[in-house]
Design an enzyme around this catalytic site. Structure first.
Site, PDB file in Angstrom:
ATOM      1  N   ASP A   1       0.643  -1.052  -0.215  1.00 52.00           N
ATOM      2  CA  ASP A   1      -0.158   0.182   0.149  1.00 52.00           C
ATOM      3  C   ASP A   1       0.766   1.257  -0.172  1.00 52.00           C
ATOM      4  O   ASP A   1       2.008   1.266   0.352  1.00 52.00           O
ATOM      5  CB  ASP A   1      -0.742   0.000   1.045  1.00 52.00           C
ATOM      6  CG  ASP A   1      -1.976   0.792   0.989  1.00 52.00           C
ATOM      7  OD1 ASP A   1      -2.258   1.398   0.142  1.00 52.00           O
ATOM      8  OD2 ASP A   1      -3.116   0.460   1.577  1.00 52.00           O
TER       9      ASP A   1
ATOM     10  N   GLU B   1     -17.124  10.504   5.197  1.00 53.61           N
ATOM     11  CA  GLU B   1     -16.490   9.130   5.551  1.00 53.61           C
ATOM     12  C   GLU B   1     -15.560   8.722   4.450  1.00 53.61           C
ATOM     13  O   GLU B   1     -15.869   9.158   3.315  1.00 53.61           O
ATOM     14  CB  GLU B   1     -17.497   8.055   5.494  1.00 53.61           C
ATOM     15  CG  GLU B   1     -18.395   7.899   4.597  1.00 53.61           C
ATOM     16  CD  GLU B   1     -19.350   6.478   4.706  1.00 53.61           C
ATOM     17  OE1 GLU B   1     -19.141   6.098   5.641  1.00 53.61           O
ATOM     18  OE2 GLU B   1     -20.413   6.496   3.956  1.00 53.61           O
TER      19      GLU B   1
END
Length: 868
Positions: free
Chosen positions: A274, A622
């Site tokens: 990542d 979010e």
């Protein structure tokens, strides 16, 4: 990444020669010989590279190697629900959680197929436009996200296929098959299963978290989808996660990376970290002392690409210092080049049909039609008391209210591309009812408060050196350093660019900064509020004084400053802004804050025939590692799953009108709505529905589409239902282990018609055939999601587990027999070593339109049992 100019004219890359056998005579490189296997060509190519060249290829920004005619390539691309962040216009489908709500593997496979075609067109067009080697134009997509949405507070749960391992595995597999294609030689595109593994928040602490679930939960909840995609669907790539797993960073985990991924599952594809995860080894987890130590260990564990930073450049020194052998570097580099060869990047276009994909496929009619269809399929009807829905198109006046009624950001979700047209709910309703029905709009509230900035038209009050507007200076770095690359006068500060989109001259829409300066002359004595909204860091200065400092990452963050004004006085306003990754967005608006009077609003709307309230939350609240600190939200996550209080208060006021109130909820996660579930007659969950969300919702509200979406997550009733967010055990989590009563359960969804189930039959021994008759007993045609659940014996066994689902269409009055095949492997539970346990006893089987024990418009599921 810049591409060497002469690369565009060398015969290695264009013309009939390309990489084919004709080049052999000119250059004598076996890796250019298309008659050889990809493996032999890769071996030859890597054998010609220096150590430094090999290491450079292990960054996501792999540079060109001119001496061998190797073009630059950036591995980083996204295709979560359509090609994301590209500078070109693309089709945007519903957010992943919405696609999961379709419970339709065929539909998601088609979506992935269409997206791969658009990705190919972008890749081809980027080469023609001189963008080769830039980010977000490549063919390696870091999708799908198959993490388990174990807790509704996680802001990135919207990117997943929900809380169930089986649903996640089936939807993820369908996506990979559609994206990668079925060509016997070439990949259409390369999918990547992420984030491996045991990764689902909290966002603010993801770079330091050390998770240690039980081995039982690891094998039975967190790993099944990864195993399916890797061993059965043959996904091309895997992304390892930020967090540590049992005290080792995931990208350097003995158990995850070596024992399970490479040894047990025999994965031979590529692994990427990542982005910035390798830095976490020595900066956050503190498991390694230096970049050199971290990089060597990550590669030894099979992490082939480093994304985001350049710690891997230290691998040259690591080899020379004996921390890692060059042959281990070769293993990773060969994996990377093999993917590029499988994508046809080193073969003539004539040999690779995908390489001939024209730009005309971008936003083609069939793609846009499927985006609309998937948006319709994703909508979940949660409540329809007294058949309030569908609404009549003959109403005289409809009120559309709420923060999501005209919010294009909400319908596009996150990790999204940009379509040519986005239809909000407000526009969808207007289009549906036509000019003869009055549609009035009131935003009424923000997501968490009732005080709105009423924007004022002050464009003619901004000037710079005699010209109206802002003086804009653009820098090719993120720190406003040196001389600006370009300057210009902009009439307003309202900019929105996709990453990689050309901003001005040669400046692309990422890794840049800008300064906007104007003189604002007040017309009145009093005050004016300025709202500054930007994706990443920004500052706001008034007369040289800094009044807002949000220079640290602040995606989707808007802040305001109240300026006391005196008529005729001029104020120097300066906005400084930087953009690192993702889309670039910076806007400055002005106006006055006014608190909404709910009673007065209700009085204004009481003559409407129906009220549609569009609320919930949005990707502005979010998402991934965001600086959001509104009540109930933190860092991209939620601290409470309750619908923000101000929205419930507004709905209560709207209810006093006595008119039908329809609550259209947009969200990427489960929202607790206990009051609404009891008192609001009609509730529709619309997720983040993509470019055609407004059209799809209007189709459902007015009965032109019969909803059949199902919840891929549990909608709990309150915060008290949730265990601690950082607790990764599955105890009392998701429908499989939750012992309480949910507000709306996993798999729940209503229809405008009714269905019944009869004649459940189970045949077979080692492999079970389960058949059931489904009948549409209502007065409308409709779709039904037939769901098969099992309950198996065992101390730690789930209460029930989804083991099959089919979305079917039935005309009114018609029946159909639906058949499932369930194998012993599907029924098995895995022990702490990942081995199947022998089950003895009774297995309960339930088939219906919802979980067993739940009565809906599908009736009550039918049940039977088998003895093992």
């Amino acid at each position: 990444m810049r591409l060497i100019a002469k690369m565009f004219v060398t015969p290695l890359l264009i013309g009939a020669c390309a990489w084919g056998p004709a080049c052999q005579a000119q250059n004598g490189y076996p890796f250019q010989n298309t008659a050889l296997s990809f493996e032999k060509r890769v071996d030859d190519l890597v054998g010609r590279l220096t150590l430094e060249e090999k290491v450079a290829q292990m960054l996501n920004t792999a540079p060109a190697i001119p001496r061998l005619g190797i073009p630059a390539y950036d591995w980083w691309n996204e295709v979560l629900h359509g090609v994301a962040r590209t500078p070109y216009r693309v089709t945007v489908y519903p957010q992943a959680i919405g696609m999961a709500a379709t419970f339709d593997t065929n539909s998601i496979k088609r979506m992935a197929d269409y997206s791969a075609l658009e990705g190919r067109a972008i890749f081809n067009k980027a080469q023609q436009d001189g963008r080769e080697g830039q980010r977000y134009v490549g063919l390696t997509y870091w999708t799908p996200n198959i993490n388990i949405f174990r807790d509704p507070r996680w802001g990135r749960g919207q990117e997943t296929y929900g809380e169930d391992p089986f649903l996640t595995a089936m939807m993820g597999s369908a996506f990979v098959r559609g994206l990668q294609g079925n060509d016997p030689k070439y990949l259409k595109a390369a999918a990547c299963a992420k984030h491996y593994a045991v990764h689902s928040g909290p966002e603010p602490s993801r770079h330091v978290d050390n998770v240690s679930p039980t081995d039982y939960d690891l094998w039975n909840t967190y790993l099944p989808a990864f195993k399916q995609l890797i061993t059965q669907t043959h996904v091309a790539g895997v992304m390892c996660a930020y967090n540590a797993f049992k005290s080792q960073p995931c990208c350097g985990s003995d158990q995850l990376m070596i024992d399970i991924l490479r040894n047990r599952w025999q994965f031979n594809g590529y692994v990427t970290s990542d982005c910035w995860a390798i830095d976490d080894f020595f900066k956050n987890h503190k498991t390694h002392k230096t970049a050199e130590d971290a990089s060597a260990d990550a590669v030894l564990h099979g992490t082939d690409v480093e994304c985001g930073t350049d710690a891997y450049l230290s691998l040259v020194k690591a080899v020379k210092d004996g921390l890692i052998a060059e042959k281990q570097i070769d293993v990773s580099v060969k994996r990377l080049f093999l993917i590029r060869f499988q994508l046809g990047m080193f073969d003539p276009k004539e040999m690779v049909s995908f390489a001939q994909t024209p730009a005309s496929v971008l936003e083609s009619a069939s793609h846009k039609a499927h985006a609309l269809e998937m948006a319709r399929q994703s909508i979940v009807l949660l409540r329809n008391q007294n058949n309030v829905l569908p609404l009549s198109k003959q109403l005289k006046k409809i009120a559309v209210v709420g923060p999501n009624a005209d919010n294009a950001i909400a319908v596009l979700g996150n990790y999204n591309g940009t379509p040519s047209q986005t239809v909000t709910l407000l526009q969808g309703i207007r289009d549906k009812v036509g000019p003869n029905v009055q549609v009035v709009f009131e935003k009424a509230v923000n997501f968490t408060n009732d005080t709105l900035l009423q924007y004022a038209d002050v464009a003619n009050q901004y000037h710079w050196q005699g010209k109206q507007g802002f003086y804009a200076e653009y820098y090719n770095n993120t720190e406003l350093k040196g001389q600006p690359l370009a300057t210009r006068i902009e009439p307003a500060l309202d900019n929105n660019w996709q990453e990689g989109q050309l901003i001005i001259d040669t400046l692309k829409g990422y890794h840049f900064s800008a300064r906007y300066t104007t003189d604002f002359t007040a017309n009145t004595t009093g005050s004016m509020s300025f709202e500054l909204d930007a994706d990443d860091g920004y500052r706001f200065l008034v007369d040289g004084k800094e009044v807002i400092n949000a220079w640290t990452r602040n995606r989707w963050g808007a802040r305001t400053y109240k300026l006391n004004t005196e008529a005729g006085t001029t104020y120097r306003l300066v906005v400084e802004y930087y953009q690192a990754e993702g889309k670039a967005n910076v806007k400055l608006k002005a106006g006055h804050f006014i608190r909404t009077d709910f009673a007065a609003l209700a009085s204004r709307l009481k003559n409407a025939d129906a009220i549609v309230y569009a609320g919930g939350i949005s990707p502005q609240l979010e998402g991934e590692e965001m600086r959001v600190d509104y009540p109930g939200f933190n860092g991209g996550d939620r601290t409470s799953i309750l619908l923000p209080k101000v929205q419930t208060e507004l709905l209560q006021a709207l209810q006093t009108t006595g008119k039908p109130v329809v609550f259209v909820m947009m969200t990427g996660s489960a929202i607790a709505i206990p009051w609404e579930a009891e008192y609001i007659p009609a509730i529709v969950n619309a997720w983040y529905g993509g470019q055609s969300a407004g059209t799809a919702i209007a189709d459902v509200l007015f009965g032109d589409y019969n909803p059949a979406g199902r919840l891929p997550v549990t909608f709990y009733g309150s915060d008290a239902d949730l265990p601690g967010f950082t607790d990764y055990t599955m105890h009392n989590r998701t429908y499989r282990y939750f012992t309480g009563k949910p507000l709306y359960g996993f798999g729940y969804g209503l229809s405008y018609t009714r269905f019944s189930y009869q004649n459940l039959r189970v045949t077979g021994k080692n492999k079970y055939t389960i058949a059931v008759q489904v009948t549409n007993t209502g007065n409308r045609d409709g779709e039904e999601v037939v769901q098969l659940y099992t309950t198996v014996p065992g101390k730690e066994a789930p209460l029930r587990s989804l083991k099959g689902f089919q979305r079917i269409a039935l005309k009114k009055g018609k029946s159909r027999t639906v058949t499932f095949i369930v194998t012993p492997e599907q029924l098995a539970l895995l022990d702490n070593n990942g081995k199947p346990e022998t089950l003895k006893g009774k297995v309960m089987i339930a088939v219906g339109g919802s979980q067993p024990g739940t009565a809906t418009t599908s009736g009550t599921p039918v049940q039977t049992s088998i003895e093992l």
